[in-house]
Each structure stands twice: as C-alpha cells, then as structure tokens.
Design a protein around this motif. Structure first.
Motif, PDB file in Angstrom:
ATOM      1  N   ALA A 105       0.967  -0.941   0.084  1.00  0.00           N
ATOM      2  CA  ALA A 105       0.110   0.053   0.034  1.00  0.00           C
ATOM      3  C   ALA A 105       0.859   1.345  -0.110  1.00  0.00           C
ATOM      4  O   ALA A 105       0.484   2.364  -0.704  1.00  0.00           O
ATOM      5  CB  ALA A 105      -0.861   0.181   1.221  1.00  0.00           C
ATOM      6  N   VAL A 106       2.053   1.031   0.796  1.00  0.00           N
ATOM      7  CA  VAL A 106       2.824   2.522   0.729  1.00  0.00           C
ATOM      8  C   VAL A 106       3.535   2.600  -0.588  1.00  0.00           C
ATOM      9  O   VAL A 106       3.585   3.610  -1.018  1.00  0.00           O
ATOM     10  CB  VAL A 106       3.822   2.262   2.094  1.00  0.00           C
ATOM     11  N   GLN A 137       2.487   1.685  -3.592  1.00  0.00           N
ATOM     12  CA  GLN A 137       1.281   2.183  -4.525  1.00  0.00           C
ATOM     13  C   GLN A 137       1.204   3.512  -4.390  1.00  0.00           C
ATOM     14  O   GLN A 137       1.044   4.212  -5.302  1.00  0.00           O
ATOM     15  CB  GLN A 137       0.366   1.363  -4.374  1.00  0.00           C
ATOM     16  N   SER A 138       1.275   3.970  -3.190  1.00  0.00           N
ATOM     17  CA  SER A 138       0.663   5.361  -2.702  1.00  0.00           C
ATOM     18  C   SER A 138       1.612   6.360  -3.303  1.00  0.00           C
ATOM     19  O   SER A 138       1.652   7.371  -3.926  1.00  0.00           O
ATOM     20  CB  SER A 138       0.599   5.589  -1.261  1.00  0.00           C
ATOM     21  N   LEU A 139       3.248   6.061  -3.043  1.00  0.00           N
ATOM     22  CA  LEU A 139       4.007   6.709  -3.579  1.00  0.00           C
ATOM     23  C   LEU A 139       4.340   6.786  -4.983  1.00  0.00           C
ATOM     24  O   LEU A 139       4.705   7.931  -5.675  1.00  0.00           O
ATOM     25  CB  LEU A 139       5.475   6.302  -2.942  1.00  0.00           C
ATOM     26  N   ARG A 140       4.091   5.795  -5.634  1.00  0.00           N
ATOM     27  CA  ARG A 140       4.202   5.700  -6.903  1.00  0.00           C
ATOM     28  C   ARG A 140       3.018   6.335  -7.679  1.00  0.00           C
ATOM     29  O   ARG A 140       3.616   7.073  -8.883  1.00  0.00           O
ATOM     30  CB  ARG A 140       4.192   4.326  -7.685  1.00  0.00           C
ATOM     31  N   SER A 141       1.850   6.345  -7.228  1.00  0.00           N
ATOM     32  CA  SER A 141       1.013   7.231  -7.798  1.00  0.00           C
ATOM     33  C   SER A 141       0.773   8.775  -7.333  1.00  0.00           C
ATOM     34  O   SER A 141       0.305   9.724  -8.070  1.00  0.00           O
ATOM     35  CB  SER A 141      -0.364   6.683  -7.439  1.00  0.00           C
ATOM     36  N   THR A 142       1.614   9.001  -6.231  1.00  0.00           N
ATOM     37  CA  THR A 142       1.611  10.448  -5.834  1.00  0.00           C
ATOM     38  C   THR A 142       2.751  11.263  -6.136  1.00  0.00           C
ATOM     39  O   THR A 142       2.664  12.483  -6.553  1.00  0.00           O
ATOM     40  CB  THR A 142       1.286  10.420  -4.273  1.00  0.00           C
ATOM     41  N   VAL A 199       3.917  10.066   3.948  1.00  0.00           N
ATOM     42  CA  VAL A 199       4.012   9.320   4.915  1.00  0.00           C
ATOM     43  C   VAL A 199       3.227  10.081   6.207  1.00  0.00           C
ATOM     44  O   VAL A 199       2.520   9.493   6.921  1.00  0.00           O
ATOM     45  CB  VAL A 199       5.334   8.941   5.221  1.00  0.00           C
ATOM     46  N   LYS A 200       3.567  11.152   6.328  1.00  0.00           N
ATOM     47  CA  LYS A 200       2.803  12.015   7.426  1.00  0.00           C
ATOM     48  C   LYS A 200       1.365  12.211   7.434  1.00  0.00           C
ATOM     49  O   LYS A 200       0.683  11.773   8.405  1.00  0.00           O
ATOM     50  CB  LYS A 200       3.232  13.591   7.436  1.00  0.00           C
ATOM     51  N   LYS A 201       0.850  12.362   6.030  1.00  0.00           N
ATOM     52  CA  LYS A 201      -0.597  12.323   5.979  1.00  0.00           C
ATOM     53  C   LYS A 201      -1.330  11.113   6.107  1.00  0.00           C
ATOM     54  O   LYS A 201      -2.329  11.016   6.644  1.00  0.00           O
ATOM     55  CB  LYS A 201      -0.913  13.057   4.705  1.00  0.00           C
ATOM     56  N   ASP A 202      -0.728  10.104   5.299  1.00  0.00           N
ATOM     57  CA  ASP A 202      -1.684   8.968   5.075  1.00  0.00           C
ATOM     58  C   ASP A 202      -1.018   7.854   5.809  1.00  0.00           C
ATOM     59  O   ASP A 202      -1.928   6.764   5.930  1.00  0.00           O
ATOM     60  CB  ASP A 202      -1.395   8.365   3.451  1.00  0.00           C
ATOM     61  N   TYR A 203       0.068   7.746   6.343  1.00  0.00           N
ATOM     62  CA  TYR A 203       0.816   6.556   7.230  1.00  0.00           C
ATOM     63  C   TYR A 203       1.569   7.004   8.169  1.00  0.00           C
ATOM     64  O   TYR A 203       2.867   6.997   8.441  1.00  0.00           O
ATOM     65  CB  TYR A 203       1.659   5.795   5.986  1.00  0.00           C
TER      66      TYR A 203
END
Length: 598
Positions: free
Chosen positions: A154-155, A157-162, A193-197
C-alpha cells in the motif's frame, strides 16, 4: 408489672412466607436443572443428506452391521442416530461412511439421555470441558507476514501514484526504500507518509529514503489482527454447530481453540485453519498492459488486471444452491460499500468478462505461508450488478457449501498455521469424570460424617444444606450459558464443599458461644447468625475477588476452576445462610430453653 415484649423479640427467628416460597421454588428449579446431568448423554451421529433417506432404511442398515440403535430423529435432510452403546460410535461412523453418498456428510455428537419431559421443559445437562468430554485442541500461529506485505504494498503504490518519478522497492524486513530523490521529491514523500501513514517512520538511505513501520504500530497491528482473527474463528466454529468451544488468545500471536465433543477433527481442522477469500477481477482484453496471469481451474490461464475490483471483505452472506441446470452455485450478498463498488464497475462493463478468483493460504515445506490463487469462473457481465449475484464453477455441491461457509464466516485477516493438535478420547474423558467425582464423593462423605458427629442435631441441618448446595451448583452451571465443567472445576467443587461447611461452622460456633453466655436457644440462634454474618461475608468476598481475578487473566483450566469456585461461593451463601436459617427457624427458632447442648 410484666414488661411487654419488644417488636424485635416478637419477630425473632421467623421468616415471612414469601422467603419460604422463594426458597422452595429455587430448590425445585435447580433440582430439575441438575437432573439431566445425572442421566448423562448418549453417543449419536448426525447425518446431513444431499438427498434425504428414510430413517427406517438407515436403522436397518446399522442393525445389519451389528450396531444397536436407541432412537432415530429425522427432520428434513438432517438425521440424528442415537446409539445404545456409546463404544459403538466409531464403528457406526465407519459403517455409515461407506454407506452414505459422496455429497452427504456426517459428524459425531452427543444427545442428552434425560427423559423427554425434562428436556421439553428447557433443561439440559451441563456442558463438559475438553478434559472431561473428550475432543480436540488446536494451537494456531497467526502469520503476520501477509499483513505486513499488504501494508508495504500500500505504501509503495501510494508513493508511485503520488510522487512523480519515484521508484519504491520492497525489502525483506517489510520496509520500503526509494531511489535517489531530489529535494522536492524527498519533501513530497515525507508529506505523503505524514498524511496517509502516520504509523510509519523514515530515515535517510543512500540518496533516497528508507520507510519502515514504527515498532509500536507493529504491536498494535498484530494485536488488532489477532483480535479480528479470534472473532472470525468464533464465527466459523458457530457455523460448525459447536456451541461449547473455547477460543482464546495465547501469547502475542497465537490462538488456542478447544472443541469439546469433537472426536473427528478433520472437518473442523479444514474450516478453522483455512484462510480463503474471493476476489473479482476485470479480465484483460487483447494485449495486457498491466496485469497478472492466474491459473484457471478448468485448464489454462486467465490474464486479469493487477488489482481486483472487489475483495471478499465486502461479503456479508453466502449460500450454496443450484441453478436452473441443477449445477452448484454460491449466492453472494455484499455490504452497502461493496454493492456500490460492484454497481459502479459493471455499469460501463456490460458485455465484458469478469473473473472470480479463489485464494487459499497453505504452508510449504519450509514452514512459510504460500497463497494459492486460481480462477474458478469467468462470466460475461450481462447487466449491471448490485449487492446480490451468483458465482458458479465452485465444484461439487459439498465444495460449494464449504466455500459458502468460509465466506459467510469471514476471511481471516491473516493466515493461521496449526502448530499443535491434541486429541482427547471420550474414554479418557470418562475416566477423568469418574476419578474426579470419586474424589468429590470421598471429600463430601468425610465432611458429612464430621458435621453429623460434631454438631449432632445442627450438623444434620448443615448436611442438608451441603447436599442442597451441590444440587443448586450443578443446576446453576447447567442453566448458565457458557458455564463449562472441567477437571480443575471438579477441584473447585471439592473446595466449595469446604467453603459451604465453613459457613455453617462459623454460625454454629457463634450459637454455642451465645448459649455459654446464658442466652436461650432461640436468642442464641438469632445472635449467632447475626454476628457470624459479617465474618462470612468478608471471607466469601475476598475469595470471590480471587476467583474473578483468576477468571479474567487465566485461560482454560484456570478459568474452569475460577468459574466453579465463584458460582460455588454464591450457592454456599444461599444454602449455608438462607436455607440453614430457614430449617433451624422451623425446628428450634422459638425454643426458649437455656444451656442446651448442640
């Protein structure tokens, strides 16, 4: 002039009528509740037919095999065979296994042997624990690796898309490392990371960043995962019809399951240890750009999108049935969120194929959890789907029912591995019962003899109260849902005998003291009960606190002991104070003699 009697002396040693009514009704109800436990249980076999057979043919077949049948109860496609000889249960199981069809199923069970009039009143025998009834115990290890992998993915995927241009790589310790970052990219990654994780932390790694889950977050995730698995396992066991199971957490990531009365653990093992789920994928058309290939249970492979449209966590109900061609199917019901996702997806995909994939975890030779995923059906979307639809291709009717049961009971948050399995046979359980109750009989017999010789007339009152205490305790344990008698629980019964007698000893000694001081027998009885009551309450309260602590922090045998002890304290107060006082009031409550020997 003669002094008028005071109001206090006028009502001394006299109970109002309603107290006697409460006393009699309670003893009658508790006796009726305890009676089914006296009769015990008969060995039985439950059969679930795919095509129901008549009870007479089943009975004739068993008699031809030399197996005596006590009764056969049939309701629809369910048949319960009650055996005359409990030792013939396994023989009957082996014989019936050869006789029933491939889609039929049978299970060993126990049937109360009490008369029907007693059972029809709602009373039944008390529940026996694993060590008394026999059964199976599992110790399961919750594998957190797939959960950690899901968090890791999940982390990434989030980094790659953001964050544009960032490359994230998964590490074996479930951390994530990035490629070299510019200052702007570094700041973006930190913000994501601060916002979503918020449970993740970062540190510099070469020219990029290394992201890892905080230790306290790992502990919290493990705790929540085990708790959720506990709830799902309890649901699965309820689906199996086992009502007396014990499912408890043991250590950090282990779960202990006790299934009393289950002598054939194969079916339970399949359901408890299985980690299964469904996922619905869009099938790739033409040359797949992003996707993966899954094996098809009918042969070949199917290319699907990498991420599923919907996963099994949204399934709230699943029932096996037959379609128009009498082929097995599973009727799926989704929750509101799942219904919206499915509706939004299928609205624009009419005429396109959708694959239903079945996933199951297993343990490989090295002890690692491996997931096996295969497509069980590929169907063309004919219309917009909602919260209800059906899937086919699950195999036979028995396999469809098994799949529906697992989906209905829930998909485990993390796969579990059975690391230990113990089976206790009914013979050993019967031996434990015999030895335990022999110890109880010896202890109670010695106590009854001592009280009768030492306190003579009052001793017989104590003996009546002691017998009533055990009857009340057995009746209460049979009435309370979740109350289970275990071998340590029998030790609690023996201790309860001592606690019950201790109540009467305190009262009788106070009565003796009052007689020595010159009071009449009636006055001595009144003062003896009054002055002993505070001591009795203090002694029982401190023991009750200990029982509550043992029950709350203990497990298994410790809880069985604590439960019996706690309930025994309550029944001891009821019979030792209330019943004894009622009997003594009736016989000696108005006796004004002095210097009476008791």
């Amino acid at each position: 002039m003669m002094k008028k009697p005071t109001r206090a002396s006028a009502v001394i040693n006299r109970y109002p009528a309603w107290k006697y009514v409460v006393l009699v009704v309670t003893l009658v109800v508790m006796t009726l509740s305890a009676l089914p436990s006296w009769y015990g249980e008969d060995a039985a076999i439950d059969i679930h037919w795919s095509h129901a057979k008549d009870a007479q043919s089943t009975e004739r077949y068993l008699e031809s095999q030399g197996i005596s049948v006590k009764a056969i109860n049939q309701q629809g496609d369910q048949t319960q065979i009650v055996l005359t000889d409990p030792n013939s249960q396994f023989t009957a199981q082996a014989a019936l296994t050869k006789w029933i069809g491939p889609d039929d199923s049978l299970a060993l069970s126990q049937q109360p042997a009490a008369p029907s009039w007693l059972l029809n009143m709602g009373f039944g025998p008390m529940s026996l624990g694993l060590d008394l009834r026999g059964g199976v115990q599992f110790l399961l290890d919750v594998d957190m690796a797939p959960v950690m992998n899901a968090q890791q993915q999940a982390v990434m995927q989030s980094l790659r898309s953001t964050v544009r241009g960032v490359r994230a790589q998964a590490q074996h310790d479930h951390s994530v490392t990035t490629s070299a970052l510019t200052d702007a990219q570094r700041q973006q990654v930190i913000e994501v990371v601060k916002k979503d994780y918020p449970g993740w932390q970062w540190r510099n790694h070469v020219d990029g960043l290394a992201l890892s889950m905080k230790p306290e977050e790992q502990e919290q995730l493990t705790r929540l995962t085990v708790i959720q698995n506990l709830q799902i396992l309890r649901s699965r066991i309820e689906e199996l019809g086992i009502t007396e199971a014990v499912v408890q957490r043991q250590g950090t990531n282990r779960i202990r399951i006790e299934l009393p009365g289950v002598q054939d653990p194969v079916a339970a093992k399949k359901v408890i240890g299985a980690t299964t789920s469904l996922a619905f994928y869009e099938v790739n058309q033409g040359e797949p750009v992003q996707g993966k290939t899954l094996p098809f249970n009918q042969g070949g492979t199917v290319s699907v999108k990498r991420l599923p449209v919907l996963t099994g966590e949204h399934i709230i109900d699943a029932r096996a049935g037959l379609d128009e061609m009498s082929q097995p199917q599973v009727n799926i019901v989704l929750d509101a969120a799942g219904g919206r996702i499915m509706s939004d997806f299928t609205r624009n995909k009419i005429g396109y194929p959708m694959a239903t994939a079945f996933s199951e975890y297993r343990q490989d030779a090295a002890g690692r959890s491996v997931v096996d995923t295969e497509v069980i059906s590929v169907a063309t979307i004919q219309s917009q789907l909602g919260s209800r639809f059906v899937i086919t291709g699950s195999g036979s009717m028995a396999e469809a029912q098994q799949l529906a049961l697992l989906l209905r009971a829930g998909s485990l948050t993390a796969p579990v591995v059975i690391v230990e399995e113990r089976t206790i046979g009914p013979t050993l359980g019967a031996e434990n019962i015999e030895n335990g109750f022999q110890a109880l009989a010896v202890g109670m017999g010695a106590t009854l003899l001592f009280m009768a010789l030492w306190y003579r007339r009052l001793g017989w009152v104590a003996n009546v109260a002691l017998v009533a205490n055990l009857v009340t305790l057995f009746g209460l344990m049979a009435l309370l849902p979740g109350a289970v008698l275990t071998l340590p629980g029998i030790a609690g019964l023996v201790l309860t005998v001592g606690m019950a007698v201790d109540t009467n000893v305190l009262i009788f000694e106070r009565i003796r003291d009052m007689i020595r001081q010159g009071h009449s027998l009636a006055r001595a009885i009144h003062l003896g009960f009054d002055r002993a009551l505070t001591t009795i309450w203090d002694a029982n309260l401190t023991t009750m606190i200990t029982a509550l602590v043992l029950y709350s922090i203990g497990n298994g045998p410790i809880q069985g002991f604590a439960l019996t002890l706690g309930l025994g304290l309550m029944t001891s107060l009821f019979t030792g104070v209330f019943l004894s006082r009622a009997l003594i009031n009736l016989v000696w409550g108005q006796d004004t003699r002095r210097k009476v020997t008791i």
